[in-house]
Design a protein around this motif. Structure first.
Motif, mmCIF file in Angstrom:
data_model
loop_
_atom_site.group_PDB
_atom_site.id
_atom_site.type_symbol
_atom_site.label_atom_id
_atom_site.label_comp_id
_atom_site.label_asym_id
_atom_site.label_seq_id
_atom_site.Cartn_x
_atom_site.Cartn_y
_atom_site.Cartn_z
ATOM 1 N N GLU A 121 1.175 -1.420 0.105
ATOM 2 C CA GLU A 121 -0.007 0.099 0.021
ATOM 3 C C GLU A 121 0.837 1.111 0.290
ATOM 4 N N GLY A 122 1.896 1.121 0.600
ATOM 5 C CA GLY A 122 3.298 2.332 0.223
ATOM 6 C C GLY A 122 3.454 2.725 1.126
ATOM 7 N N ALA A 123 2.754 2.189 2.533
ATOM 8 C CA ALA A 123 3.445 2.475 3.470
ATOM 9 C C ALA A 123 4.449 2.108 4.508
ATOM 10 N N GLN A 124 5.159 3.115 5.270
ATOM 11 C CA GLN A 124 6.495 2.750 5.985
ATOM 12 C C GLN A 124 6.134 2.238 6.878
ATOM 13 N N VAL A 125 7.148 0.986 6.713
ATOM 14 C CA VAL A 125 7.103 -0.155 8.342
ATOM 15 C C VAL A 125 8.010 -0.904 8.302
ATOM 16 N N VAL A 126 7.833 -0.657 9.794
ATOM 17 C CA VAL A 126 8.949 -1.574 10.198
ATOM 18 C C VAL A 126 8.572 -2.913 11.828
ATOM 19 N N ALA A 127 8.972 -3.694 11.433
ATOM 20 C CA ALA A 127 8.280 -4.877 11.489
ATOM 21 C C ALA A 127 9.830 -5.601 13.230
ATOM 22 N N VAL A 128 9.242 -5.987 13.863
ATOM 23 C CA VAL A 128 10.078 -6.191 14.974
ATOM 24 C C VAL A 128 9.816 -8.119 15.174
ATOM 25 N N GLU A 129 10.620 -8.855 14.950
ATOM 26 C CA GLU A 129 10.947 -9.549 15.424
ATOM 27 C C GLU A 129 12.042 -10.311 15.874
ATOM 28 N N ALA A 130 11.551 -11.503 16.832
ATOM 29 C CA ALA A 130 12.000 -12.022 18.449
ATOM 30 C C ALA A 130 13.319 -12.870 18.015
ATOM 31 N N MET A 131 13.073 -13.269 16.855
ATOM 32 C CA MET A 131 13.865 -14.854 16.032
ATOM 33 C C MET A 131 14.959 -13.966 15.223
ATOM 34 N N ASP A 132 16.459 -14.762 14.656
ATOM 35 C CA ASP A 132 16.529 -13.861 13.623
ATOM 36 C C ASP A 132 16.528 -14.291 12.049
ATOM 37 N N THR A 173 13.178 -4.537 9.175
ATOM 38 C CA THR A 173 12.872 -5.079 10.297
ATOM 39 C C THR A 173 14.451 -4.954 11.547
ATOM 40 N N LEU A 174 13.233 -5.159 12.534
ATOM 41 C CA LEU A 174 14.708 -5.287 13.788
ATOM 42 C C LEU A 174 14.239 -6.829 14.384
ATOM 43 N N TYR A 175 15.486 -8.060 13.983
ATOM 44 C CA TYR A 175 16.004 -9.037 14.413
ATOM 45 C C TYR A 175 15.999 -8.598 16.194
ATOM 46 N N ARG A 176 16.546 -10.241 16.301
ATOM 47 C CA ARG A 176 15.829 -9.856 18.179
ATOM 48 C C ARG A 176 16.171 -9.101 18.793
ATOM 49 N N THR A 177 14.156 -8.855 18.206
ATOM 50 C CA THR A 177 14.414 -7.348 19.242
ATOM 51 C C THR A 177 13.248 -7.880 19.667
#
Length: 490
Positions: free
Chosen positions: A28-39, A156-160
């Motif tokens: 959709e053109g949105a700016q996205v930040v994804a937070v992921e606990a694993m790698d 994407t923020l991994y291990r977070t």
């Protein structure tokens, strides 16, 4: 030092729901930040057997299978009715219907992105038509969405790990988080449009499960990634989200369905005692009926080698012997009985019949391969949990609803953070496909700025007629009062 990020959409978790939400929001053109606990992305899905249930899919059409929304809803309602005696259940028929309408689109997206499905897995006691398809390789699901995470508008923020939601003037406007290797450093993530809770279930958090289950059940083994700790449930609950079906954590025998396809199960007598691939609750009931609740899955060397990783994930270690007689001695069952059981199973597979005459099993080994090549492996059957069904009430745009029936501005949910669809998950194939399907809807809704302000009802002030009539109660009390006053009652 505090890290700061800002985006239109913040997605917590990158399992099936999170991946689909990121993909839809980014498209959709949105700016996205994804937070992921694993790698890595993919969550439990990439480690699973990989069964997905689609309604009116292209795969069904190719094989001439007729399906419909109404057929699926009827199957779903049947599963809910079966579970009502064991759990308090609130299912959302509108979400079930949404899933039925949108899952075919999920199939189209997956196959266009290179995910291949090998065959339908028949489950006639759950799905009245063939609709549950097996992925050839579950890591295909993660690879299908990897390009979305490489887009310029996705970070994407991994291990977070997410810690709590930020609320400003009654609206969810961001997230506080920390790196798993630096818990004292805060990460602030601002969300202009909203946050999607896609952190999975709460299976791997025994302390949270203990709030909804007896302790001995809450500490039962769990098969899956250890990041399903209920973080999204707790964060959403803290801002008023209405959790439902939290006690619905159905027990099952911990084993990959892929292993079950090739295995037979034997008891202390060395005999089969149930449909190994039948409904989860029936497997548990049949195991409970065995002396000491002792039984084993048995496979040959071909299967043990091919599915070594899945067998290695089971709660207790496998044992192995060169011959069936040796395996019988190792697990303490009669050798003659075990040989006869395996021979009978192999003879059935040679017949070409579709239904096992002993226990009605219809899920058979791929290509009807037999249990015939030593060494042979046995793995103890252990009861535990794999799935949980509790999550938030949501709208059909996946906006979280609070305990008073009002949607929470800026807060959305997908996958196992949603409570209204998962009560039908005993059908099979619902957890992964439901995450992908409803996660896509959530991501798109947040990107488009959906903000539902309508009333979705509440259990506030719900009640039932009293069994105690106040006037009658007073009449019954009066003689006792008079006797006491007269000194007749001590």
């Amino acid at each position: 030092m505090t890290e700061t990020y800002e985006a239109d959409v913040v997605v917590l978790g990158t399992g099936p729901a999170g991946m689909a939400a990121v993909s839809a929001a980014a498209a959709e053109g949105a700016q996205v930040v994804a937070v992921e606990a694993m790698d890595h992305i993919g969550g439990n899905a990439v480690w699973s057997t990989g069964y997905l249930a689609f309604v009116n899919s292209g795969m069904q059409a190719e094989q001439g299978i007729v399906d419909s929304e109404e057929t699926f809803v009827a199957d779903a309602r049947h599963m809910v009715d079966l579970a009502r005696d064991q759990f308090g259940i609130e299912w959302d028929e509108a979400l079930v219907r949404l899933y039925a309408r949108e899952s075919a689109e999920t199939y189209r997206i997956l196959t266009e992105r290179g995910v291949r499905f090998s065959r339908f897995i028949p489950r006639p006691k759950q799905h009245s038509v063939d609709r549950m398809a097996a992925v050839e390789d579950t890591w295909m699901i993660g690879r299908a969405f990897q390009p979305d995470f490489e887009r310029d508008n996705v970070t994407t923020l991994y291990r977070t790990l997410a810690d709590r939601l930020v609320v400003t003037d009654g609206r969810v406007t961001g997230v506080l988080a920390h790196r798993s290797d630096d818990p004292d450093a805060t990460i602030e993530i601002a969300a202009r449009n909203g946050v999607v809770l896609a952190t999975g279930g709460y299976q791997s958090n025994p302390e949270l499960r203990r709030r909804y289950q007896p302790e001995f059940v809450a500490r039962a083994p769990y098969l899956g990634v250890d990041s399903c700790r209920g973080a999204g449930h707790l964060m959403g609950q803290a801002v008023g989200g209405d959790l439902i079906n939290m006690t619905f954590v159905p027990p099952l025998v911990i084993v990959s369905s892929s292993v079950v396809e090739d295995a037979i199960a034997v008891n202390e007598s060395g005999e089969r005692f149930h449909d190994e691939a039948g409904p989860y609750e029936e497997r548990v009931e049949k195991l409970h009926a065995q002396p000491g609740r002792r039984a084993w899955y048995v496979v040959d060397s071909v299967v043990a080698k091919e599915k070594d990783g899945l067998i290695g994930q089971m709660p207790e270690p496998a044992v192995q012997a060169d011959t069936l007689d040796g395996l019988a001695a190792t697990i303490g069952v009669p050798a003659e009985a075990l040989r006869a059981t395996v021979d009978r199973w192999n003879a059935f597979l040679d017949t070409g019949a579709d239904v096992d005459p002993d226990h009605g099993r219809v899920v058979l080994p791929p290509n009807r391969r037999k249990c015939a090549t030593g060494p042979f492996t046995a793995v103890p059957m252990i009861e535990g949990v794999n799935f949980c069904c509790g999550g938030f009430r949501t709208t059909t745009d996946m906006q979280v609803v609070d305990v008073f029936g009002a949607p929470v501005p800026g807060l959305f949910a997908g996958g196992d953070c949603v409570g209204g669809l998962n009560p039908v998950s005993d059908l099979g194939g619902i957890h992964i496909c439901g995450g992908l399907t409803l996660g896509r809807i959530a991501g798109r809704a947040v990107a488009r700025g959906v903000d539902d302000r309508s009333d979705h009802g509440s259990v506030m002030h719900a009640g039932m007629p009293s069994m105690l009539d106040t006037r009658i109660a007073l009449v019954h009390l009066e003689p006792a009062v008079e006797n006491h006053a007269a000194g007749n009652v001590p």
